[in-house]
Scaffold this active site. Sequence first.
Site, short mmCIF file in Angstrom:
data_model
loop_
_atom_site.label_atom_id
_atom_site.label_comp_id
_atom_site.label_asym_id
_atom_site.label_seq_id
_atom_site.Cartn_x
_atom_site.Cartn_y
_atom_site.Cartn_z
N GLY A 41 0.61 -7.89 16.49
CA GLY A 41 -0.73 -7.89 15.91
C GLY A 41 -0.81 -7.13 14.60
O GLY A 41 -1.61 -7.46 13.72
N ALA A 92 17.13 4.77 22.18
CA ALA A 92 16.72 3.72 21.26
C ALA A 92 16.88 4.22 19.84
O ALA A 92 17.03 5.42 19.62
CB ALA A 92 15.27 3.33 21.52
N GLU A 117 16.65 15.17 14.94
CA GLU A 117 16.50 14.70 16.32
C GLU A 117 16.77 15.83 17.31
O GLU A 117 17.81 16.48 17.23
CB GLU A 117 17.50 13.57 16.62
CG GLU A 117 17.04 12.19 16.23
CD GLU A 117 18.05 11.11 16.65
OE1 GLU A 117 17.61 10.00 16.95
OE2 GLU A 117 19.27 11.38 16.65
N GLU A 128 19.99 15.21 12.14
CA GLU A 128 19.53 16.61 11.96
C GLU A 128 18.06 16.82 12.33
O GLU A 128 17.66 17.94 12.61
CB GLU A 128 19.82 17.09 10.53
CG GLU A 128 19.16 16.21 9.46
CD GLU A 128 19.47 16.73 8.05
OE1 GLU A 128 18.73 16.34 7.14
OE2 GLU A 128 20.42 17.52 7.89
N GLU A 174 23.64 4.18 18.80
CA GLU A 174 22.53 5.01 19.29
C GLU A 174 22.83 5.59 20.66
O GLU A 174 22.48 6.73 20.95
CB GLU A 174 21.22 4.20 19.31
CG GLU A 174 20.66 3.90 17.93
CD GLU A 174 20.07 5.12 17.22
OE1 GLU A 174 19.91 6.20 17.84
OE2 GLU A 174 19.79 5.01 16.01
N GLU A 204 7.91 -5.26 13.65
CA GLU A 204 9.04 -4.64 14.33
C GLU A 204 9.61 -5.56 15.41
O GLU A 204 8.89 -6.02 16.29
CB GLU A 204 8.66 -3.31 14.99
CG GLU A 204 9.90 -2.62 15.58
CD GLU A 204 9.61 -1.38 16.45
OE1 GLU A 204 10.55 -0.65 16.75
OE2 GLU A 204 8.44 -1.15 16.82
N ILE A 214 0.83 -1.20 0.00
CA ILE A 214 0.00 0.00 0.00
C ILE A 214 0.87 1.25 0.00
O ILE A 214 0.55 2.25 -0.62
CB ILE A 214 -0.89 0.04 1.27
CG1 ILE A 214 -1.71 -1.24 1.42
CG2 ILE A 214 -1.75 1.28 1.32
CD1 ILE A 214 -2.85 -1.38 0.44
#
Lengths: 184, 184
Positions: free
Chosen positions: B114, B75, B139, B137, B91, B118, B13
Amino acid sequence: MRLAEMTLNSKQIYAGKIINLRVDEVRLPNGQPAAREIVEHPGAVTVAALTDREELIMVRQFRQPVKKILLELPAGKLDPGEEPLVCAQRELREETGMQAGRYELVSRYYTTPGFSDEIMYLFRATELQETEQSLDEDEFIEVLRVPLTEARQMINTGEIEDAKTIIGILAAQEEFIKRTGNLP
Amino acid sequence: MRLAEMTLNSKQIYAGKIINLRVDEVRLPNGQPAAREIVEHPGAVTVAALTDREELIMVRQFRQPVKKILLELPAGKLDPGEEPLVCAQRELREETGMQAGRYELVSRYYTTPGFSDEIMYLFRATELQETEQSLDEDEFIEVLRVPLTEARQMINTGEIEDAKTIIGILAAQEEFIKRTGNLP
């Protein structure tokens, strides 16, 4: 430090049965524009239902996004306008055929706030009684009882790999430790 | 009991910067067809970085899907082909300017099986040293240290309402209890 972003406009990409997708154009704190992809979700509940013997009522079901059968706590989406507690009672009964004399809201959190607005209400349910399972026509679910200790181990072994279930188990274990002074 | 669904076909989609959306037509265990809406995500890491004083390194950042500033563990998403451990090191350094002498994989789970594929890798990081923050840039992040005890309370008060952060805190608390024999 300024952190908030301002919504400049919002474009719907897809309106589905369970989720919608939109892309927001935002203004960053430094004035620059950026795009944010956002999955809209109706919200959901998870039920950590515990028997008098410290067993969790769990369900096995196939999850197409990961193409695996997962072992999870009973859970389900909120119907439009539905109170989370009513949803928890409904989902526990429908998925597992159990009803609980007592419900407590344990926590309320966002599942994936980086890309989705889904909110999850975690309930602890006790004083269980058996009633009748009534699955949706597209739900195929196996119900089982798993001792809390064993459920905790199953996170380490990888047999449990679902976020809401991990939160429910760790919270139930913490409650057990506080109540008894021992690790389960 | 048969639980697995069979994929009949799959239709994309949307292909985005971070997520894609597809709808799979599946055959249910009873032979009936059904549609499954699926968000494809590259996977991500969370880092529970603990100082020698049992403080968690945390970040405050704005999350457009819920239009709020959230308090979270550091994260970030996996780059294509990136090892989770390398991503965790990257990170932690980029978002907080810290590096850790020691990393342990605590758990590996699906955030929302569900509707999404991820996968999240949670690392515990210790033996911390300060180095240099280097944000993307788009963040904007504030870094703070929160004692583990206080972080646990902030789940109850609703100041922490992010799933990966709740899992990281409950797991760090459990580790503390096992190591010391006390609640933090």
